[in-house]
Enzyme design. Structure first.
Site, PDB file in Angstrom:
ATOM      1  N   GLU A 422      45.082   4.321   0.298  1.00  0.00           N
ATOM      2  CA  GLU A 422      43.370   5.358   0.811  1.00  0.00           C
ATOM      3  C   GLU A 422      44.162   6.079   1.077  1.00  0.00           C
ATOM      4  O   GLU A 422      44.402   6.416   2.747  1.00  0.00           O
ATOM      5  CB  GLU A 422      42.623   4.177   0.776  1.00  0.00           C
ATOM      6  CG  GLU A 422      41.467   5.612   1.136  1.00  0.00           C
ATOM      7  CD  GLU A 422      40.546   4.770   2.343  1.00  0.00           C
ATOM      8  OE1 GLU A 422      39.561   5.130   2.322  1.00  0.00           O
ATOM      9  OE2 GLU A 422      40.327   3.132   2.432  1.00  0.00           O
ATOM     10  N   ASP A 496      41.161   0.880   2.877  1.00  0.00           N
ATOM     11  CA  ASP A 496      40.697   0.458   4.174  1.00  0.00           C
ATOM     12  C   ASP A 496      39.627  -0.968   4.607  1.00  0.00           C
ATOM     13  O   ASP A 496      39.181  -1.530   3.031  1.00  0.00           O
ATOM     14  CB  ASP A 496      40.283   1.508   4.621  1.00  0.00           C
ATOM     15  CG  ASP A 496      41.124   3.448   5.217  1.00  0.00           C
ATOM     16  OD1 ASP A 496      41.938   2.730   5.069  1.00  0.00           O
ATOM     17  OD2 ASP A 496      40.677   4.093   5.693  1.00  0.00           O
ATOM     18  N   ASP A 498      36.575  -1.225   4.865  1.00  0.00           N
ATOM     19  CA  ASP A 498      35.386  -0.804   5.357  1.00  0.00           C
ATOM     20  C   ASP A 498      34.818  -0.079   4.082  1.00  0.00           C
ATOM     21  O   ASP A 498      35.277  -0.860   3.087  1.00  0.00           O
ATOM     22  CB  ASP A 498      35.332   0.647   6.253  1.00  0.00           C
ATOM     23  CG  ASP A 498      36.555   2.127   5.412  1.00  0.00           C
ATOM     24  OD1 ASP A 498      36.222   1.856   4.557  1.00  0.00           O
ATOM     25  OD2 ASP A 498      35.650   2.476   6.826  1.00  0.00           O
ATOM     26  N   ASP A 500      33.781   2.851   2.307  1.00  0.00           N
ATOM     27  CA  ASP A 500      35.002   3.522   1.750  1.00  0.00           C
ATOM     28  C   ASP A 500      35.780   3.201   0.874  1.00  0.00           C
ATOM     29  O   ASP A 500      36.233   2.968  -0.260  1.00  0.00           O
ATOM     30  CB  ASP A 500      35.250   4.744   2.323  1.00  0.00           C
ATOM     31  CG  ASP A 500      34.592   5.986   2.432  1.00  0.00           C
ATOM     32  OD1 ASP A 500      33.450   5.404   1.729  1.00  0.00           O
ATOM     33  OD2 ASP A 500      33.907   6.695   3.444  1.00  0.00           O
TER      34      ASP A 500
END
Length: 789
Positions: A422, A496, A498, A500
């Site tokens: 990403e 990540d 998180d 997103d």
């Protein structure tokens, strides 16, 4: 005797159920989680057979906190009289003898799943213990077995005018790899059974997570098709339903259409999900394509000269096929594919005799399906033309890999890895830290297109997807995908930790599941597991990957800084875990109306057992003691009652409309026994107030809760905790150490355990329908940890 001699002494005769314990895989397929769940299915299938025969309306399944299972039905109850040839109780014969059951007598059950009379005895053989309670003939009868052998005689323990069977067992940890039942796998199976057996109520109670569900479907497989499409926009007003019997094979089919681009066909034989399809599915597809094309030709509904394929006609189709037949033939031990030719003939015959008439009466349905099929045909043609244009490019352009790909030197796919990363920032760090000999990096810019909402031709025009397809080398689409051309056999999604990152991972998984599914099925797709925390205490640094590892770290810090009086240091971790678990289990009882004081008092009494509740003097003394300690004060009313059915005394507490009962069911429940087990671990702490020496100074606590709260603060004292939200927060060296280095990284392999559940979840999370997604978020919101806001 030499090692290689082969004579009479070499032949070992296994009596009774010993053969099952020595070779469990022969009877349940495996001793992993599939075999573990198979034990529950075998017992439940017996209850379902009773329901199919018209004798059972309610089935309940409870997973207890100690991973034992109770399955109860209101069927006729296993016979308890003396068996005419075996000369012992029939229930004992059923529980201890292979091939002893009602399924061998033709006519006892029309069509049954399971192991055909093998099931319950195999469950018994592979269980640490099994208890059977039967209600019939005016009585309640009980017997206990351990590792397949009876340890008590069948005895009458009560009176009842009801009928039914209750089985409670715990799988043997010496046989199975672990005893951790999957809630999701089980609830999916029970939901299936409720839809396939309309009118039967199945209650599933998982005490481990304090969740209770009821599955009941009067509408049968029509309701099932509606359920499968609850996250999608359907095109037909109501699902199509056809049924019939051909040569003693019962066939039911329900189907509808949604505005998606994938077909979904679920097929069942005698309640068994044939996830690999088989002859019944093939019969459905062949007959459906032929009948549909014949109908539109006969009625001149197609104005243009177009040749619609089965794939065109079935785009957006959602169907459930259920057939019931005697002695089905399966391909493979897992019963995943039906091989009986009679099923194919029966399905085609029933469809030929019913579907054309339905189309005649509902021509508007045909027009909706035809419009959908024509859209699929046009998209297929557009994709074909786009591919032809690509093929016309010169060879140099075709072989060019995407510019953003940092390829590896290794050309052998078995040894090569591709990281799909990403963002450019993390991609840059990954390129710097990788081992370029065998690790390739493909950074993705932003989020890829949501393939759940896009047609095939639009997907092919997306730059990020084009880069992935080119890098992988397999091509895409039914006719162009070739797994043998794959360039990497380890494809690692690295995003990540998180919101997103999770979204990008979901988008990528949706793409692989819908269009490159064989890559998942071959075991080539992985998800990287970057650390969740970096903890620093003094000069020591440590990466921590999950919450359990964090708990162990905190416990170690607590132990290093405290002292329990007169307790060995080696017992500290046991006490801390016991204390945490005790508080968690006790919290569940607080929600049920118990007070802290009442639960603590009950946990302390070693002599409190289900048998002790038969003793009137014991119960009266217990009641008086609770009263003297003031434990009854929070309740408006409390009294002792006698349960005639089980000949036991109960203590009942009432507070408004809430009622708390101390009875044999509570005392013998796995949850309460687990509470007492954890209480024994914290018993060395003694009576309150509790004294602990912290950093050389004495502290006193009046409750377990205060003590645990203070101890957890000690565990984090002097500790700097960094929570990683993005891969970009790590420098190349840290990224290599934690996530990229094959010697130290942790990867999750992506598997398709349950295609139906996967399809539902992808549609739920990535589709257009908002309502069910909102429900999913509301239901799971409280389970979220590390929410990134």
């Amino acid at each position: 005797m030499s090692k290689n001699s082969y004579n009479e002494e070499s032949i070992k005769v296994l009596e009774g159920l010993e053969a099952v314990r020595q070779r469990p895989g022969m009877y349940i397929g495996s001793v992993d989680h599939r075999g573990l769940h198979h034990l529950i299915y075998e017992v439940v299938d017996n209850s379902i057979d009773e329901a199919s025969a018209g004798f059972c309306k309610n089935i309940s399944i409870t997973i207890h906190i100690d991973n034992s299972v109770t399955i109860e039905d209101d069927g006729r109850g296993i016979p308890v009289g003396i068996h005419p040839t075996m000369k012992k109780p029939t229930v004992e014969v059923v529980m201890t003898t292979l091939h002893a059951g009602g399924k061998f007598e033709k006519g006892a059950y029309y069509a049954s799943g399971g192991l055909h009379g093998v099931g319950i005895s195999v469950v018994n053989a592979l269980s640490e213990f099994l208890e059977v309670t039967v209600k019939r003939d005016g009585g309640v009868f009980f017997q206990r077995y351990e590792k397949g052998k009876p340890v008590t005689k069948l005895e009458k323990i009560g009176k009842s005018n009801k009928t039914g069977t209750k089985i409670r067992f715990r799988p043997d940890i010496d046989i199975f790899e672990d005893l951790d039942f999957s809630h999701d796998v089980l609830q999916k199976r029970f939901r299936e059974l409720a839809y396939l057996n309309p009118g039967v109520k199945i209650t599933f109670n998982d005490e481990r997570i304090d969740k209770k569900q009821e599955f009941f479907a009067e509408g049968g497989i029509v309701s099932y098709v509606k359920y499968l499409n609850k996250t999608k926009n359907t095109l037909l007003k109501e699902p199509v339903f056809i049924k019939g019997i051909h040569e003693d094979v019962s066939v039911e089919i329900a189907f509808t259409y949604n505005d998606g681009y994938n077909e979904q066909i679920l097929s069942f034989v005698n309640n068994i999900h044939t996830h690999e399809g088989g002859t019944h599915e093939a019969g459905f597809k062949n007959a459906y394509t032929r009948i549909f094309n014949n109908f539109i030709a006969k009625n001149n509904l197609l104005k243009q000269k177009v040749s619609l394929t089965g794939d065109d006609i079935r785009e957006g189709l959602s169907a459930v096929i259920s057939v019931r037949l005697h002695d089905p033939i399966f391909e493979g031990q897992t019963k995943g594919k039906l091989g009986s030719t009679t099923a194919k003939t029966a399905v085609e015959n029933v469809m030929n005799s019913t579907l054309p008439d339905f189309f005649e009466k509902n021509i508007n349905y045909v027009k909706i399906i035809l419009d959908k099929a024509l859209q699929a045909y046009r998209a297929r043609e557009a994709a074909r033309k786009a591919k032809e244009l690509t093929r016309r490019k010169n060879a140099l352009e075709i072989s060019t890999l995407p510019g953003k790909l940092a390829d590896c030197q290794e050309k052998d796919p078995d040894k090569a890895e591709l990281f799909i990363v990403e963002g450019d920032s993390a991609g840059g760090s990954a390129k710097q830290c990788r081992d370029r000999r065998f690790q390739a990096i493909l950074p993705l810019k932003g989020k890829i297109i949501n393939v759940e909402k896009a047609r095939f031709d639009k997907i092919l025009s997306n730059d990020e997807i084009k880069a992935m397809i080119t890098a992988l080398g397999t091509g895409i689409g039914h006719k162009n995908f070739d797994i043998n051309k794959i360039r990497y056999k380890k494809i690692i999604i690295m995003t990540d930790a998180d919101v997103d990152g999770a979204h990008i991972t979901t988008l990528l998984l949706t793409f692989f599941y819908r269009y490159l599914r064989e890559i998942i099925e071959r075991g080539y797709l992985y998800i990287a597991r970057p650390p969740l925390y970096k903890v620093k205490k003094g000069k020591t640094e440590k990466y921590i990957h999950d919450e359990k590892e964090m708990e162990d770290f905190i416990f170690k810090n607590i132990i290093d800084n405290i002292e329990f009086p007169n307790i060995s240091k080696t017992s500290y971790k046991t006490i801390l875990k016991g204390l945490k678990n005790y508080i968690q289990i006790r919290t569940k009882y607080l929600k049920k109306g118990f007070t802290r004081e009442l639960i603590n008092a009950l946990a302390e009494i070693d002599s409190l057992t289900k048998d002790s509740l038969s003793d009137k003097t014991f119960v009266e003394t217990l009641y008086d003691e609770l009263n003297e300690k003031g434990i009854l004060k929070p309740y408006n009313k409390s009294y002792i009652s006698f349960n005639e059915e089980f000949e036991k005394y109960n203590i009942i507490f009432e507070k408004g409309s809430e009622k708390v009962i101390i009875n044999s069911e509570l005392i013998d429940s796995p949850e309460f026994r687990e509470l007492k087990r954890n209480f024994l671990k914290i018993k060395p702490l003694g009576k309150r107030p509790f004294e602990i020496t912290i950093d050389g100074e004495k502290s006193v606590f009046d409750t377990y809760d205060e003590m645990m709260e203070s101890l957890e603060e000690i565990g984090l004292k002097g500790v700097y905790v960094q929570r990683y939200k993005g891969l970009g927060e790590m420098n190349p060296q840290q990224l290599w150490e934690t996530t990229v280095d094959p010697e130290r990284r942790v990867l999750y392999k992506v598997k398709i355990e349950d295609a139906e559940a996967a399809d539902e979840l992808f549609s739920l999370l990535m589709g257009d329908v908002v309502g069910p997604r909102r429900e999913f978020i509301e239901e799971n919101a409280l389970n979220v940890k590390n929410l990134d806001i």
